[in-house]
Design a protein around this motif. Structure first.
Motif, short mmCIF file in Angstrom:
data_model
loop_
_atom_site.label_atom_id
_atom_site.label_comp_id
_atom_site.label_asym_id
_atom_site.label_seq_id
_atom_site.Cartn_x
_atom_site.Cartn_y
_atom_site.Cartn_z
N UNK A 1 0.84 -1.19 0.00
CA UNK A 1 0.00 0.00 0.00
C UNK A 1 0.88 1.24 0.00
N UNK A 2 0.56 2.17 -0.88
CA UNK A 2 1.23 3.46 -0.91
C UNK A 2 0.33 4.51 -0.27
N UNK A 3 0.89 5.31 0.63
CA UNK A 3 0.11 6.30 1.35
C UNK A 3 0.72 7.67 1.10
N UNK A 4 -0.07 8.55 0.50
CA UNK A 4 0.38 9.91 0.17
C UNK A 4 -0.39 10.90 1.03
N UNK B 1 -3.57 11.49 8.36
CA UNK B 1 -2.97 10.46 7.51
C UNK B 1 -1.96 9.59 8.23
N UNK B 2 -1.17 10.19 9.10
CA UNK B 2 -0.15 9.41 9.80
C UNK B 2 -0.77 8.29 10.62
N UNK B 3 -1.82 8.61 11.37
CA UNK B 3 -2.47 7.58 12.18
C UNK B 3 -3.13 6.53 11.30
N UNK C 1 6.52 17.12 2.90
CA UNK C 1 7.51 17.36 3.96
C UNK C 1 7.87 16.01 4.56
N UNK C 2 9.06 15.53 4.25
CA UNK C 2 9.47 14.20 4.69
C UNK C 2 9.44 14.07 6.20
N UNK C 3 9.72 15.15 6.90
CA UNK C 3 9.76 15.13 8.36
C UNK C 3 8.47 14.58 8.96
N UNK C 4 7.34 14.86 8.29
CA UNK C 4 6.05 14.40 8.80
C UNK C 4 5.86 12.89 8.65
N UNK C 5 6.74 12.26 7.91
CA UNK C 5 6.64 10.81 7.72
C UNK C 5 7.73 10.06 8.48
N UNK C 6 8.59 10.77 9.18
CA UNK C 6 9.75 10.11 9.80
C UNK C 6 9.37 9.09 10.85
#
Length: 291
Positions: free
Chosen positions: A6-9, A15-17, A35-40
């Motif tokens: 699954x790809x999550x954009x 979205x993170x949760x 913003x990559x930081x939000x996916x870290x």
């Protein structure tokens, strides 16, 4: 459940949760965010980072998008090296952004021409619903695609319903936002009234939240108003976007929505005062400033 890639954009407030729930049961998760930081946090837990939307779309069985505005949806689907250009035939495309019903229908039609399966599936429940996997998910699209993806929806929400063909999910979400718009005015007015009347707001809330005035906004957002907690579970600026879409859609089908128009006006005034990144419960400030 058959495990899927699954790809999550869009790994923002909600979205993170939502993405984390998919990882917990063993789905391989690819993520992209401006913003990559939000996916870290997700990456640290095992999600695979993709440098571009196209790289993600070409690597997975299912693409889920939950971005900000209809123009953002168009960009991730239609720009160069994005979803439509890179997704493999048979991929399921699920847009969970609150967006235009007309755009959802366009995406469905184009996806079908490309051998892809598209569903529009906006959500309601805010950050709390996302964290607790208790979202309401309103789905538009073909029955077969919905049946295939329903187990994934069930990992993120407790009220998952197919509303009809392409666009029906977005039309349903607009009905939801229209209801919320006037409800939020009522809740904010009630809390401001209680304050101005010299009452204990928490005591008032304990009485009225369990009666006919009860509901999600009264139960979850009125306490935040009382505590002056205006942090976003759902950004005011995004709610204004939703109300604009709802007004436009209502006009297209010949419906007058006076409550919605007034609510949008009040929210826009607050956004003009710098409150766009506050939560929707910050409408309370309008009444306290103008009481």
């Amino acid at each position: 459940m058959t495990k899927k890639t699954i790809g999550f954009i869009g790994t923002g407030v909600m979205g993170k949760s939502m993405a984390r729930h998919l990882m917990k049961v063993g789905h391989e998760l690819y993520v992209y965010n401006r913003t990559k930081q939000k996916a870290e946090d997700l990456i640290a837990d095992g999600a695979i980072w993709c440098d571009t939307v196209g790289d993600l779309a070409g690597s997975v069985d299912v693409v889920i998008t939950i971005v900000g505005y209809p123009q953002d949806v168009e960009e991730v689907y239609r720009a160069k090296n994005c979803i439509f250009e890179r997704a493999r035939q048979g991929t399921y495309l699920i847009d969970m952004t609150t967006s235009k019903p007309s755009l959802a229908i366009e995406i469905f039609d184009e996806a079908k021409e490309r051998g892809l399966h598209a569903l529009d599936a906006p959500v309601s429940g805010g950050d709390i619903g996302a964290k607790e996997a208790e979202l309401t998910i309103m789905v538009g699209g073909e029955v077969g695609a919905f049946t295939e993806i329903e187990p994934i929806f069930q990992l993120m929400g407790t009220n998952v319903r197919r509303q009809g063909e392409a666009g029906a999910g977005q039309f349903t979400k607009m009905a939801n936002q229209i209801a919320i718009a006037s409800t939020m005015m009522g809740v904010a007015e009630a809390m401001a009234y209680a304050k101005k009347a010299g009452l204990d707001q928490e005591n008032v809330l304990a009485s009225i939240a369990t009666g006919a005035a009860g509901g999600f906004s009264m139960t979850n957002l009125a306490p935040k108003m009382i505590k002056a907690d205006f942090a976003p579970g759902f950004y005011m600026k995004h709610f204004i976007k939703d109300m604009n879409i709802a007004i436009e859609s209502a006009q297209e089908i010949g419906l007058n929505t006076p409550g919605l128009v007034v609510a949008k006006k009040l929210y826009q005034e607050l956004a003009g005062e710098g409150e766009g990144d506050s939560g929707t419960q910050a409408l309370y400030k309008y009444y306290m400033m103008n009481g």
